[in-house]
Structure formats: C-alpha cells, structure tokens
Design an enzyme around this catalytic site. Structure first.
Site, PDB file in Angstrom:
ATOM      1  N   HIS A 300       0.684  -1.365   0.191  1.00 49.98           N
ATOM      2  CA  HIS A 300      -0.223  -0.021   0.184  1.00 49.98           C
ATOM      3  C   HIS A 300       1.018   1.201   0.027  1.00 49.98           C
ATOM      4  O   HIS A 300       0.333   2.279  -0.548  1.00 49.98           O
ATOM      5  CB  HIS A 300      -1.065  -0.069   1.228  1.00 49.98           C
ATOM      6  CG  HIS A 300      -1.948  -0.925   1.111  1.00 49.98           C
ATOM      7  ND1 HIS A 300      -3.123  -0.658   0.355  1.00 49.98           N
ATOM      8  CD2 HIS A 300      -2.304  -2.116   1.856  1.00 49.98           C
ATOM      9  CE1 HIS A 300      -4.073  -1.761   0.309  1.00 49.98           C
ATOM     10  NE2 HIS A 300      -3.633  -2.425   1.142  1.00 49.98           N
ATOM     11  N   GLU A 340      -6.639  -3.388  -4.034  1.00 48.74           N
ATOM     12  CA  GLU A 340      -5.970  -4.549  -3.287  1.00 48.74           C
ATOM     13  C   GLU A 340      -5.370  -5.497  -4.581  1.00 48.74           C
ATOM     14  O   GLU A 340      -4.326  -5.966  -4.675  1.00 48.74           O
ATOM     15  CB  GLU A 340      -6.716  -5.492  -2.664  1.00 48.74           C
ATOM     16  CG  GLU A 340      -7.036  -4.963  -1.240  1.00 48.74           C
ATOM     17  CD  GLU A 340      -5.938  -4.636  -0.108  1.00 48.74           C
ATOM     18  OE1 GLU A 340      -4.800  -5.256  -0.765  1.00 48.74           O
ATOM     19  OE2 GLU A 340      -6.191  -4.411   0.883  1.00 48.74           O
ATOM     20  N   SER A 359       2.598  -7.149  -2.795  1.00 45.89           N
ATOM     21  CA  SER A 359       3.207  -7.958  -1.487  1.00 45.89           C
ATOM     22  C   SER A 359       3.359  -9.389  -1.597  1.00 45.89           C
ATOM     23  O   SER A 359       3.501 -10.010  -0.792  1.00 45.89           O
ATOM     24  CB  SER A 359       2.374  -7.254  -0.373  1.00 45.89           C
ATOM     25  OG  SER A 359       1.062  -7.986  -0.357  1.00 45.89           O
TER      26      SER A 359
HETATM   27  N1  HBI Z   1      -8.607  -4.057   7.608  1.00 44.77           N
HETATM   28  N2  HBI Z   1      -6.499  -3.593   8.707  1.00 44.77           N
HETATM   29  C1  HBI Z   1      -7.259  -3.791   7.495  1.00 44.77           C
HETATM   30  N3  HBI Z   1      -6.430  -3.715   6.257  1.00 44.77           N
HETATM   31  C2  HBI Z   1      -7.137  -4.054   5.310  1.00 44.77           C
HETATM   32  O1  HBI Z   1      -6.478  -3.719   4.130  1.00 44.77           O
HETATM   33  C3  HBI Z   1      -8.661  -4.166   5.269  1.00 44.77           C
HETATM   34  C4  HBI Z   1      -9.401  -4.378   6.455  1.00 44.77           C
HETATM   35  N4  HBI Z   1     -10.574  -4.388   6.544  1.00 44.77           N
HETATM   36  C5  HBI Z   1     -11.219  -4.320   5.256  1.00 44.77           C
HETATM   37  C6  HBI Z   1     -10.664  -4.345   3.766  1.00 44.77           C
HETATM   38  N5  HBI Z   1      -9.099  -4.427   3.942  1.00 44.77           N
HETATM   39  C7  HBI Z   1     -11.135  -4.530   2.653  1.00 44.77           C
HETATM   40  O2  HBI Z   1     -11.321  -6.224   2.327  1.00 44.77           O
HETATM   41  C8  HBI Z   1     -12.373  -3.794   2.335  1.00 44.77           C
HETATM   42  O3  HBI Z   1     -13.389  -4.604   2.786  1.00 44.77           O
HETATM   43  C9  HBI Z   1     -12.502  -2.263   2.500  1.00 44.77           C
HETATM   44  N1  NLE Z   2      -2.297 -11.876   0.186  1.00 42.68           N
HETATM   45  C1  NLE Z   2      -1.631 -10.704   0.658  1.00 42.68           C
HETATM   46  C2  NLE Z   2       0.119 -10.947   0.879  1.00 42.68           C
HETATM   47  O1  NLE Z   2       0.286 -12.198   0.745  1.00 42.68           O
HETATM   48  O2  NLE Z   2       0.687 -10.199   0.943  1.00 42.68           O
HETATM   49  C3  NLE Z   2      -2.308  -9.717   1.662  1.00 42.68           C
HETATM   50  C4  NLE Z   2      -3.502  -9.632   1.426  1.00 42.68           C
HETATM   51  C5  NLE Z   2      -4.167  -8.566   2.220  1.00 42.68           C
HETATM   52  C6  NLE Z   2      -5.598  -8.389   1.679  1.00 42.68           C
HETATM   53 FE    FE Z   3      -4.542  -4.172   1.924  1.00 40.41          FE
END
Ligand code: HBI
Ligand code: NLE
Ligand code: FE
Length: 437
Positions: A300, A340, A359
C-alpha cells in the site's frame, strides 16, 4: 441491561407501562438495533429536561449521565415559564447510542423531571446516521473481523506456534491503546521478523521493474532514498507516516488486525490508513490471506504516496460515510478489485498496482500468467462480483489508468442514494455534511 443497578433511585420511579418512545427515540433505537457498530460508536446528543424541583436535580442528571459513561459537553439552565417546572436544563452529551437510549429511559422514570426530550442533534437522525466527522473519531473505528486469526483458525501457520500467537497479542495491544495524535510506538522487530521482511523485499526488488506500474516504482525509489525501505529492517510506521504526510497528506494509525469494511473505509475519508504492525508467520512469506505490515508497507505505502492514487483512495472512503450496508459491500468490492488486486495498462502492457499483488510474489505471478480471467474495470459490474479472500483470485479487473478509474468511479458513486453530501476540510481534518434535502 447491566447498568440497571446503577440507575437513579427507584423510590420515585414511574412504572414502565406509561413510558412511550418519541419519534426521535424510535429512530435512534432502530438505528441502534440495526448494527452493533452504530450502538458502540460515540455520538453527540442534546437533551432538554424540565426540572420540577430546584437545582438539586442537576446532580441527579450528572450522576445518571456518568452512570451511562456519558461525557457532558455543555450544560445550561434557565428558570422555566411552565407551571410545575422550576428550571429547564439543556445538556449536551457524548456517549454511545445504546447508552443514550438507556439514559433517556432512566431519566424518564424519575418523577424529578416533568419532561425529558431528546433534541435532534447533528448525528441523530435516520437521514445522517453516525459516522466519524473528525480524524479523532477514528479512535472509535477499530472493530475487528474474526477471520483467519492465529488464535482461531487451524489453517493459520501461527495456530500451532505459541510464541507467534503471543507476539501477535503483544503487538495488537499497541493498536488497541492507540489514540489520535499519539506517535505510533516503535516495534523492536526480531531477527526472524526482519528476515521475513528481507525475503519478501528482495523478491519485490526483482519483480517490480517488469511488473509494477510506474507510479509504484517512482514512490518506491523515494522510500529507498529516504532510507525507509532497506532490505535488513522493517520500516517503523511512524517514519512511514511522516513520509506519506509530506507527499499526499496521508497518515497511518496502527490497526490490530482485519477491520470491518465500514471502519476501514471510513478512515480513508480522512486520508488515514489503518495499518497492521505485526508480521506474517515466517513459514509463509510469499502469500498470506490476512493483511500484515509487509503487505501494508510493500503493497500500500508506495501508492499512497502518489497524489492521484491517494485521491482515489480518499474518494472511496468519502463515499462510504453513512452508506447503507449493501453500499458498503459494493464499495469494499470495488476496493478489493482496485486497491488490493488491480491491474492497469502501460503502453499495451499489463502492470500491477494492487497492494495484495505487489506484496505477494505468489499472487503477482499468478495474476500475470494466462490462468486468471481479466476483465475491464467497470464499477457497476465490478462492485457486484463475488470474491473469496483465502486463495489467489480467479478474476482480475484491468483499469486503463488511475485517472480513468477515478472518473468511472466518480460517475458510479454519484448514482448511489445518499441523501447528503460530504466534503473533507483538510484544515480542520473534519468531514462537513451538506444535507441535500
Ligand atoms: N482491515 N486492517 C485492515 N486492512 C485492510 O486492508 C482491510 C481491512 N478491512 C477490510 C478491508 N481491508 C477490505 O477487504 C475492504 O473490505 C475495505
Ligand atoms: N495476500 C497478500 C499478501 O500475501 O501479501 C495480503 C492480502 C491482504 C488483503
Ligand atoms: Fe490491503
């Protein structure tokens, strides 16, 4: 509820039977029963109380508010014109929705008050449900989902590793204790944790030149130049947060794990990214279904330092404030297939910009192989595509460019049915709500 014992004296309590809810309270109660997140979130309310007796009743009001863990933000009294009422008291409180309902009920039961009215305040109406209005309100947006946790999931590589589970708990405590404005505490990462980082970091260095989008590569170089991205140690979130602040105004706050989509998306509205701080188990460096700091940092962070992408992320967040559950579901699906797992084009070539691809070497190579199905990013259809979050994705969506994705997203969001507009004021870190009706 369990607070019943702490109620004000029963001596003068009226019977339950002559207690009826006002329209405001019905709305409040409905909203509370809809979601326990809403129940637990702090909100402001104004109460107007008609006091039959002298100022002695003020103590009773304050005591009762305190019993329900409310915080008095404003209090004013004036002599009343109404016969049988000596004073009127206006009290503004901040407390959880569920406790507010209990508080009103409790005050109503006392004969000391000729009337207890809930005045509609900013947050109490069916039209604008509770959501964070200021970056500090994100202290209340840290509800976890229990999914793929080392404590609970037998498939988690940390399930059988007592030390790992202990470490996870220790790091989660930091996130639970964190409050807006605090510096993010440093973690003394172990040799094993730094080793896991180094293995992933080196594979990213190998694959990035060919497979990552140009915005990612540019920011990555800046992170290296700032000595934040180095192979041998995991960057500290506080350093990363200051770096981001300088580039796009994004900041980080520590998250204990996978947050609910509503809480996670809401933070983006304030240009705040909730970041985990623990490290994946060293047995599975190249893919894990749950977010960890390696995912946050290598996936990210670089793009959050890109102005156009930062804007896109914030807009998803703003669209989520006060959205219905089904809209949240759609927004998080869009987030899933863009932020993502997004792919984009550069000179006819496919590049990765999704954090979970960048990642995870395992998934990056899968995404760019001929195995998965690729579709053009179209918010209307992408937002309703079911997905799973344990294995590699069978479908990826391809954006032309960030600007194009943002354009399409904006047009799609404008079809959503929210009866108010929101806008972020960066000077105050406050979201301003404009009622459109
Ligand atoms: N929580 N800590 C964290 N990190 C994320 O990347 C994350 C999350 N909760 C939900 C989410 N991502 C996504 O799957 C979306 O539902 C927003
Ligand atoms: N699959 C990802 C990783 O291995 O880095 C993490 C995903 C988190 C939503
Ligand atoms: Fe994420």
């Amino acid at each position: 509820g369990h607070l019943a014992d702490a109620d004000i004296g029963d001596d003068d309590a009226k019977g339950d039977e002559d207690y009826t809810l006002t329209e405001e309270e019905v709305i409040l109660q409905n909203a509370a029963s809809e979601s326990s997140e809403a129940e637990q979130a702090l909100q402001q309310a104004a109460l107007l109380l008609h006091m039959r007796d002298g100022m002695g009743s003020l103590a009773r009001i304050l005591k009762t508010i305190d019993n329900y863990k409310g915080c008095v933000q404003h209090l004013e009294t004036c002599p009343s014109q109404v016969t049988g009422v000596q004073f009127d008291a206006l009290v503004k409180v901040s407390m959880t929705r569920i406790n507010l309902i209990q508080l009103i009920r409790s005050l109503r039961q006392s004969t000391a008050f000729a009337g207890v009215n809930l005045l509609t305040e900013n947050n109490i109406s069916s039209k604008t449900p509770w959501f964070p209005r200021h970056a500090s309100d994100l202290d209340n947006c840290n509800h976890l989902m229990t999914k793929y946790e080392p404590e609970l999931d037998m498939n988690h590589p940390g399930f059988a590793d007592k030390d790992y589970r202990e470490r996870r708990k220790q790091i989660a405590e930091i996130a639970f204790a964190y409050k807006y404005g605090d510096p993010i505490p440093s973690i003394a990462y172990t040799e094993i944790e730094n080793g896991t980082w180094q293995r992933v970091f080196n594979t990213v260095l190998d694959l990035m030149p060919k497979h990552a989008c140009r915005e990612y590569k540019a920011a990555f170089e800046k992170l290296q130049a700032a000595d934040i991205f180095v192979p041998h140690r995991i960057p500290q979130l506080e350093d990363v947060s200051s770096f981001l602040r300088k580039h796009t105004g994004f900041t980080l706050r520590p998250a204990a794990g996978l947050l609910t989509a509503r809480d996670f998306l809401a933070s983006l509205a304030f240009r705040v990214f909730q970041s985990t701080q623990y490290v994946r188990h060293n047995n599975s460096p190249f893919h894990t279904p749950e977010p960890d700091c390696i995912h946050e940092l290598l996936g990210h962070i670089p793009l959050l330092a890109d102005p156009s992408f930062a804007q896109f992320s914030q807009e998803i967040g703003l669209a989520s404030l006060g959205a219905s559950d089904s809209e949240i579901e759609k927004l998080s699906t869009v987030y899933w297939f863009t932020v993502e797992f997004g792919l984009c084009k550069e000179n006819q070539q496919l590049k990765a910009y999704g954090a979970a691809l960048l990642s995870s070497i395992g998934e990056l190579l899968h995404a760019l192989s001929d195995k998965p199905e690729l579709r053009p990013f179209e918010p209307a259809s992408t937002s309703v595509q079911p997905y799973q979050d344990q294995e590699y994705q069978p479908i990826y969506y391809v954006a032309e460019t960030f600007e194009d994705a943002k354009d399409k997203f904006r047009r799609w969001v404008s079809t959503m049915s929210r009866p108010f507009e929101v806008r972020f004021n960066p000077h105050t870190e406050r979201v301003e709500v404009l009622d459109s009706v």
